[in-house]
Design a protein around this motif. Structure first.
Motif: not given
Length: 449
Positions: A90-96, A346-347, A349-353, A371-376
């Motif tokens: 799963x890829x999460x877009x990030x700036x900076x 799973x991805x 839900x982890x991103x949305x909620x 990341x682990x907390x989100x999927x946990x």
């Protein structure tokens, strides 16, 4: 449902302080609205959940793989179910520029490489429940050598100036390269180590036979990686994969025995390999199963070709699935690869909620914990909804959060009253307030303490 009781099983695996922080943050996540950031968590965590406490939690090295496994075994695992091991990134877009592991990764949602961070997740998928449960989430950090090789590969794909055509035939002095001598790419080396660690953790409890990966891993190296772990690979080949029927003709009388027969023609597959035909509306679906050879694979492949035909326009499209298990029937092979998509939920839900797209941590430990907390929390939310699903299958994560938020409001209000109301009135207030933001009509009762 007692939310804190679900996390009680984690007590032997982490220090008491870390568990207490995890409980407060989990409670805040199921009641909060808006983006899931450290500041938002501290506002919803209540007494004892200050911003500094949240910071300490995200700065703590936590054995997430053990936490995932302990929670799954005590709260989710069913011994009568059959499980598949599924892996995906799963890829999460990030700036900076300072986030640890920041790089350009291909994101299927955008259809191109985007700047961000990537996490490779191994998940157990229940064939009976048809649900995916994340078990190991690893931060993908590519070395400088990998980045340079990736850029060189991309540059090699660009059109070059025409050059002299090479003479036909095999170059003089070239030698055969045994396919068994596999050199894993750095990506496969990382995944192989994570895979072995997970298999050792769950050994003796969950028996696994198949590893299901997407088309990116439809190659010989990935198959050998799976076989080294005593698993059979289920994946997808390119739509134009050069597959050959085994040669069954007579021996030519000289030289080595011929191995490859005719090349498959996806538009004219012999009818003897047809296993199933279905028609839904104006779409006709044909399933073919064949044991075939590929020149990049050392062993025969159990191939299932799914051909879809538009009966109105006669347009055709096909998908090529395969497995290293030659005895696997076509129906479970297709079903197993279809279950791979459960990890995508799973991805989502982890991103949305649960904040997988929201975290702003930049340190290695902070990014890993976020990341682990989100999927946990995906597994925690499934367990909290499991008791409500039999009477109300439509009970969703939004309903769960609305119930918990309503309970939180009532709890805070009751504490300010000089006298608590009667239990009957209190239950009525809880059900009424909890149902304000709920989509479906289920009325479970919750306990935060």
């Amino acid at each position: 449902m007692d939310i804190l009781a679900c996390l009680q099983c984690l007590q032997p695996t982490v220090p008491r302080t870390t568990l207490r922080q995890c409980r407060r943050i989990a409670l805040a996540m199921v009641v909060m609205t808006g983006r899931v950031t450290m500041l938002g968590l501290s506002r919803w965590a209540g007494p004892g959940g200050s911003y500094r406490t949240v910071q300490r939690f995200f700065a703590t090295v936590i054995p997430w793989a053990t936490l995932f496994w302990v929670f799954f075994r005590h709260q989710v695992y069913r011994s009568e179910d059959v499980y598949l091991l599924v892996g995906d990134e799963v890829v999460v877009t990030k700036a900076g520029k300072i986030t640890h592991g920041l790089d350009r990764f291909f994101a299927s949602l955008y259809g191109k490489p985007v700047p961000g961070v990537a996490f490779f997740t191994l998940s157990l998928v229940s064939v009976q429940a048809r649900r995916s449960f994340p078990m190991r989430v690893e931060h993908v950090v590519r070395s400088e050598a990998e980045k340079a090789a990736s850029k060189a590969k991309a540059a090699a794909k660009k059109p070059k100036a025409p050059c002299a055509k090479r003479r036909p035939g095999r170059p003089k002095g070239s030698k055969n390269t045994p396919k068994a001598n596999v050199t894993f790419t750095p990506e496969l080396v990382r995944i192989s180590s994570w895979l072995e660690a997970l298999l050792q953790l769950i050994a003796g409890v969950v028996s696994l036979t198949y590893l299901v990966l997407d088309g990116h891993f439809g190659n010989h190296n990935a198959l050998q990686m799976a076989r080294q772990s005593n698993l059979h690979l289920i994946s997808k080949l390119r739509y134009d994969a050069a597959l050959y029927f085994p040669y069954t003709g007579p021996y030519a009388g000289r030289g080595p025995h011929r191995k490859y027969g005719d090349k498959v023609d996806y538009n004219n597959i012999p009818a003897q390999y047809l296993k199933e035909t279905t028609v839904e509306g104006h779409i006709k679906t044909c399933l073919y199963q064949i044991q075939m050879l590929h020149k990049e694979f050392m062993q025969p492949l159990n191939v299932v070709i799914i051909v879809k035909t538009n009966l109105r326009t006669q347009a055709r499209a096909h998908v090529v699935l395969f497995s290293s298990d030659l005895a696997l029937a076509y129906a479970p092979l297709v079903d197993s690869y279809g279950l791979r998509f459960q990890i995508e939920f799973n991805f989502r839900d982890a991103k949305q909620y649960w904040g997988l797209e929201d975290f702003m941590n930049v340190t290695p430990t902070g990014v890993t914990n976020a990341a682990n907390l989100s999927l946990f929390m995906v597994n925690v939310a499934y367990r909290l909804r499991a008791d409500v699903h039999p009477p109300d299958p439509d009970y969703s994560v939004l309903d769960l959060k609305a119930d918990c938020r309503g309970y939180k409001y009532v709890e805070e209000t009751i504490q300010m009253l000089p006298e608590k109301p009667e239990p009957v009135l209190l239950a009525k207030i809880l059900n009424q307030v909890a149902g304000l933001g709920r989509i479906h009509a289920a009325q479970p009762s919750f306990s935060f303490s």
